[in-house]
Design an enzyme around this catalytic site. Structure first.
Site, PDB file in Angstrom:
ATOM      1  CG  ASP A  13     -54.334 -24.726  65.322  1.00  0.00           C
ATOM      2  OD1 ASP A  13     -55.453 -25.204  65.535  1.00  0.00           O
ATOM      3  OD2 ASP A  13     -53.463 -25.298  64.641  1.00  0.00           O
ATOM      4  CE  LYS A  16     -60.518 -21.304  64.416  1.00  0.00           C
ATOM      5  NZ  LYS A  16     -59.053 -21.410  64.284  1.00  0.00           N
ATOM      6  N   GLY A  17     -61.318 -21.169  69.966  1.00  0.00           N
ATOM      7  CA  GLY A  17     -62.075 -21.880  71.004  1.00  0.00           C
ATOM      8  C   GLY A  17     -62.098 -21.095  72.300  1.00  0.00           C
ATOM      9  CG  ASN A  38     -61.242 -29.824  59.422  1.00  0.00           C
ATOM     10  OD1 ASN A  38     -62.286 -29.641  60.037  1.00  0.00           O
ATOM     11  ND2 ASN A  38     -60.979 -29.186  58.295  1.00  0.00           N
ATOM     12  N   GLY A  40     -59.647 -28.285  65.914  1.00  0.00           N
ATOM     13  CA  GLY A  40     -59.294 -28.688  67.281  1.00  0.00           C
ATOM     14  C   GLY A  40     -59.261 -27.430  68.113  1.00  0.00           C
ATOM     15  CG  HIS A  41     -61.975 -25.124  68.203  1.00  0.00           C
ATOM     16  ND1 HIS A  41     -63.219 -24.881  67.707  1.00  0.00           N
ATOM     17  CD2 HIS A  41     -61.134 -24.988  67.139  1.00  0.00           C
ATOM     18  CE1 HIS A  41     -63.153 -24.607  66.409  1.00  0.00           C
ATOM     19  NE2 HIS A  41     -61.897 -24.681  66.038  1.00  0.00           N
ATOM     20  CD  GLN A 223     -61.163 -25.972  59.434  1.00  0.00           C
ATOM     21  OE1 GLN A 223     -62.241 -25.700  58.964  1.00  0.00           O
ATOM     22  NE2 GLN A 223     -61.039 -26.904  60.370  1.00  0.00           N
ATOM     23  CE  LYS A 330     -50.758 -19.879  72.041  1.00  0.00           C
ATOM     24  NZ  LYS A 330     -50.682 -21.212  71.404  1.00  0.00           N
TER      25      LYS A 330
HETATM   26  P1  GDP Z   1     -58.294 -22.750  67.743  1.00  0.00           P
HETATM   27  O1  GDP Z   1     -58.192 -23.890  66.807  1.00  0.00           O
HETATM   28  O2  GDP Z   1     -58.266 -21.423  67.049  1.00  0.00           O
HETATM   29  O3  GDP Z   1     -59.472 -22.857  68.683  1.00  0.00           O
HETATM   30  O4  GDP Z   1     -56.986 -22.782  68.643  1.00  0.00           O
HETATM   31  P2  GDP Z   1     -56.380 -24.091  69.371  1.00  0.00           P
HETATM   32  O5  GDP Z   1     -57.174 -24.348  70.598  1.00  0.00           O
HETATM   33  O6  GDP Z   1     -56.183 -25.196  68.409  1.00  0.00           O
HETATM   34  O7  GDP Z   1     -54.923 -23.568  69.705  1.00  0.00           O
HETATM   35  C1  GDP Z   1     -54.706 -22.466  70.529  1.00  0.00           C
HETATM   36  C2  GDP Z   1     -53.855 -22.901  71.721  1.00  0.00           C
HETATM   37  O8  GDP Z   1     -53.383 -21.761  72.401  1.00  0.00           O
HETATM   38  C3  GDP Z   1     -54.645 -23.688  72.770  1.00  0.00           C
HETATM   39  O9  GDP Z   1     -53.786 -24.615  73.353  1.00  0.00           O
HETATM   40  C4  GDP Z   1     -55.080 -22.624  73.762  1.00  0.00           C
HETATM   41  O10 GDP Z   1     -55.270 -23.156  75.075  1.00  0.00           O
HETATM   42  C5  GDP Z   1     -53.885 -21.705  73.734  1.00  0.00           C
HETATM   43  N1  GDP Z   1     -54.195 -20.284  73.960  1.00  0.00           N
HETATM   44  C6  GDP Z   1     -55.268 -19.557  73.589  1.00  0.00           C
HETATM   45  N2  GDP Z   1     -55.109 -18.257  73.920  1.00  0.00           N
HETATM   46  C7  GDP Z   1     -53.901 -18.163  74.502  1.00  0.00           C
HETATM   47  C8  GDP Z   1     -53.136 -17.066  75.031  1.00  0.00           C
HETATM   48  O11 GDP Z   1     -53.548 -15.912  75.023  1.00  0.00           O
HETATM   49  N3  GDP Z   1     -51.901 -17.351  75.541  1.00  0.00           N
HETATM   50  C9  GDP Z   1     -51.397 -18.618  75.548  1.00  0.00           C
HETATM   51  N4  GDP Z   1     -50.184 -18.812  76.042  1.00  0.00           N
HETATM   52  N5  GDP Z   1     -52.081 -19.676  75.047  1.00  0.00           N
HETATM   53  C10 GDP Z   1     -53.311 -19.444  74.534  1.00  0.00           C
HETATM   54  P1  IMO Z   2     -58.733 -25.106  63.786  1.00  0.00           P
HETATM   55  O1  IMO Z   2     -60.225 -24.921  63.724  1.00  0.00           O
HETATM   56  C1  IMO Z   2     -54.942 -25.553  61.705  1.00  0.00           C
HETATM   57  C2  IMO Z   2     -55.048 -27.609  57.846  1.00  0.00           C
HETATM   58  C3  IMO Z   2     -54.349 -28.944  57.754  1.00  0.00           C
HETATM   59  C4  IMO Z   2     -53.903 -28.896  56.296  1.00  0.00           C
HETATM   60  C5  IMO Z   2     -55.082 -28.211  55.615  1.00  0.00           C
HETATM   61  C6  IMO Z   2     -56.070 -29.154  54.982  1.00  0.00           C
HETATM   62  O2  IMO Z   2     -58.271 -25.872  64.958  1.00  0.00           O
HETATM   63  O3  IMO Z   2     -58.039 -23.796  63.608  1.00  0.00           O
HETATM   64  P2  IMO Z   2     -57.961 -30.747  55.941  1.00  0.00           P
HETATM   65  O4  IMO Z   2     -57.878 -31.909  56.889  1.00  0.00           O
HETATM   66  O5  IMO Z   2     -58.841 -29.644  56.427  1.00  0.00           O
HETATM   67  O6  IMO Z   2     -58.267 -31.146  54.542  1.00  0.00           O
HETATM   68  O7  IMO Z   2     -56.448 -30.160  55.893  1.00  0.00           O
HETATM   69  O8  IMO Z   2     -55.733 -27.459  56.622  1.00  0.00           O
HETATM   70  N1  IMO Z   2     -56.051 -27.515  58.928  1.00  0.00           N
HETATM   71  C7  IMO Z   2     -55.874 -26.830  60.052  1.00  0.00           C
HETATM   72  N2  IMO Z   2     -54.794 -26.173  60.527  1.00  0.00           N
HETATM   73  N3  IMO Z   2     -56.091 -25.541  62.411  1.00  0.00           N
HETATM   74  C8  IMO Z   2     -57.199 -26.165  61.941  1.00  0.00           C
HETATM   75  O9  IMO Z   2     -58.411 -26.056  62.535  1.00  0.00           O
HETATM   76  C9  IMO Z   2     -57.109 -26.888  60.726  1.00  0.00           C
HETATM   77  N4  IMO Z   2     -57.971 -27.625  60.004  1.00  0.00           N
HETATM   78  C10 IMO Z   2     -57.319 -27.998  58.904  1.00  0.00           C
HETATM   79  O10 IMO Z   2     -53.254 -28.999  58.618  1.00  0.00           O
HETATM   80  O11 IMO Z   2     -52.798 -28.047  56.160  1.00  0.00           O
HETATM   81 MG    MG Z   3     -57.118 -25.647  66.559  1.00  0.00          MG
END
Ligand code: GDP
Ligand code: IMO
Ligand code: MG
Length: 429
Positions: A13, A16-17, A38, A40-41, A223, A330
């Site tokens: 999280d 990356k997305g 698993n 979420g982007h 991840q 962030k």
């Molecule tokens: P990923 O799994 O690595 O793709 O990240 P996620 O999308 O799960 O989580 C990142 C969260 O932070 C999302 O809600 C994005 O919209 C948000 N985000 C990404 N870059 C920034 C940033 O520079 N500042 C802030 N405040 N939010 C950001």
């Molecule tokens: P993105 O791509 C954050 C974590 C789960 C758990 C562990 C194992 O959005 O960064 P799993 O379901 O993969 O067997 O769970 O990995 N986990 C993540 N945490 N971001 C993710 O993906 C994750 N995908 C799995 O919370 O701790």
């Molecule tokens: Mg994510």
């Protein structure tokens, strides 16, 4: 070589997305190579927010998306996601999405087993997403998995289901969970076949042709390195290798095709599931980071644990992940904090460490050692150039570069696509 691989450098999280979506404008093809739904982007483009789990983030830019053989594909989740983003105006057809014919399928029994096991673990649970990722990879390595190509061969499907159910129903029964009936699964898979097979092909052929034609390939990791099954905080990890080396094996290209490796790290640290977290803050600052950063799991909805930037961990991720440049995201979440801390070492059972050792007990006992920096009073939110950043924020970024031993080549200052500072274009490396 103009390809780029994007991987997470913490526990997921990191944004990356957002970064992949931003870089996709410079790419021709975006490839997922490990993990499954698993992931979420979240991508924010103007007034639209896209939440992608299995679909490569480049689809939002209309770029060809490829789901590589290293991904575990839940066909029902994939179709539901396609329906969801189609309703938002995206086009996902066999012209825009290709899936490796040799990718492993996640079946309903995998998520059932994932959840039953987590329940049985009780206090010691991993905190998985419950989506069957671990059990699906186990079946792959055990050589009994059903793959995308099997959907075209009813007899193969039937035979494989016999073997799978012998294994899984025994386990499920032992865990006190409901068992699966072969005929139900078979008819479900046969119904999915005509919907999934049009996307399937030997993607390695297409990728090889793209490579030879000088097309730019962007590999999208899911991840992160600290969730890598080898290099992460085992057993509190996911079941795939998340390091950049996997981009090759997980898509069917050689290692020389991976190109520049961009690691993504937040300017602080978060974690969704269970497991060690030396810089975790269980106080008002942790609460503030979570509120400001809107730290809720895209997949799980669970509140993410929050803490200070851990330079020891990210340095380790840089080394084992093969990270050549870091995108720091962030930064805006730290605006207004008077004091910032960065972890520069651990004290573990009285000894000093400059890395996170592999042993589970040692990881759990790690106490962070910090250096303190002054915060900044101005705003970084929405900054698009280095000149827009307060001097103290630049100092913070520079200190991180020194400690993690990698240059910061990109800074993100809000969820919005264009609120990004480019220091060095990874495609030009
Ligand atoms: P990923 O799994 O690595 O793709 O990240 P996620 O999308 O799960 O989580 C990142 C969260 O932070 C999302 O809600 C994005 O919209 C948000 N985000 C990404 N870059 C920034 C940033 O520079 N500042 C802030 N405040 N939010 C950001
Ligand atoms: P993105 O791509 C954050 C974590 C789960 C758990 C562990 C194992 O959005 O960064 P799993 O379901 O993969 O067997 O769970 O990995 N986990 C993540 N945490 N971001 C993710 O993906 C994750 N995908 C799995 O919370 O701790
Ligand atoms: Mg994510």
């Amino acid at each position: 070589m103009a390809n780029v691989a994007v991987i997470g450098a913490q526990w997921g999280d990191e944004g990356k997305g957002k970064v992949v979506d931003w870089l996709a404008s410079r790419a021709d093809i975006v490839v997922r190579f490990q993990g499954g739904h698993n992931a979420g982007h979240t991508l924010v483009v103007g007034d639209q927010t896209y939440k992608l789990s299995l679909l490569p983030s480049g689809l939002v830019r209309g770029k060809l998306g490829i789901i590589g053989n290293g991904v575990v594909v839940d066909p029902e989740a994939l179709l539901a996601e396609i329906a969801r983003v189609t309703a938002q105006g995206l086009t996902v057809t066999p012209e825009t999405l290709r899936i490796a014919e040799n990718a492993v399928l996640i079946l309903p029994l995998h998520s059932a087993l994932d959840r039953a096991r987590e329940e049985a673990r009780g206090e010691r649970k991993i905190g998985t997403t419950g989506r069957g990722i671990g059990p699906a990879y186990e079946d792959k390595v055990a050589r009994r998995a059903i793959r995308v190509c099997d959907l075209a061969e009813p007899q193969t499907l039937s035979d494989k289901l016999d073997e799978l159910l012998l294994h899984h129903n025994t386990l499920l029964q032992g865990l006190g969970a409901a068992i699966f009936v072969k005929e139900d699964l078979l008819s479900r898979l046969l119904a999915l076949a005509p919907l999934i097979l049009p996307f399937a092909e030997p993607v390695w052929e297409r990728l090889d042709a793209a490579r030879r034609a000088g097309k730019r390939i962007l590999f999208e990791g899911a991840q992160a390195v600290m969730l890598d099954v080898d290099h992460g905080t085992y057993p509190f990890v996911t079941s795939s290798n998340t390091v950049a080396a996997t981009a090759a094996a997980g898509s069917g290209l050689g290692p020389a095709s991976v190109g520049t490796v961009l690691g993504i790290a937040k300017a602080y640290t978060t974690r969704v599931g269970s497991g060690p977290f030396p810089t975790e803050l269980n106080d008002a600052i942790g609460q503030l980071l979570g509120d400001r950063g809107y730290e809720f799991g895209t997949v799980t909805g669970r509140r993410r644990r929050c803490g200070w930037f851990d330079a020891v961990m990210v340095r380790q991720a840089v080394k084992v992940g093969g990270i050549q440049g870091l995108a720091l995201t962030k930064l805006d979440v730290l605006d207004g904090l008077t004091e910032l801390k960065i972890c520069t070492g651990y004290r573990i059972n009285g000894a000093h460490f400059r890395h996170l050792p592999a042993a589970q007990g040692a990881q759990a006992a790690a106490i962070a050692e910090y250096e303190t920096m002054e915060g900044w009073s101005g705003s970084t939110r929405g900054a698009r150039s280095w000149a827009d950043l307060p001097a103290q924020a630049i100092k913070y970024v520079r200190r991180i570069e020194e400690l993690v031993e990698a240059p910061v080549t990109l800074v993100s200052t809000s969820p919005e696509r264009d609120d990004t500072i480019l220091v060095k274009d990874p495609f030009e490396s």
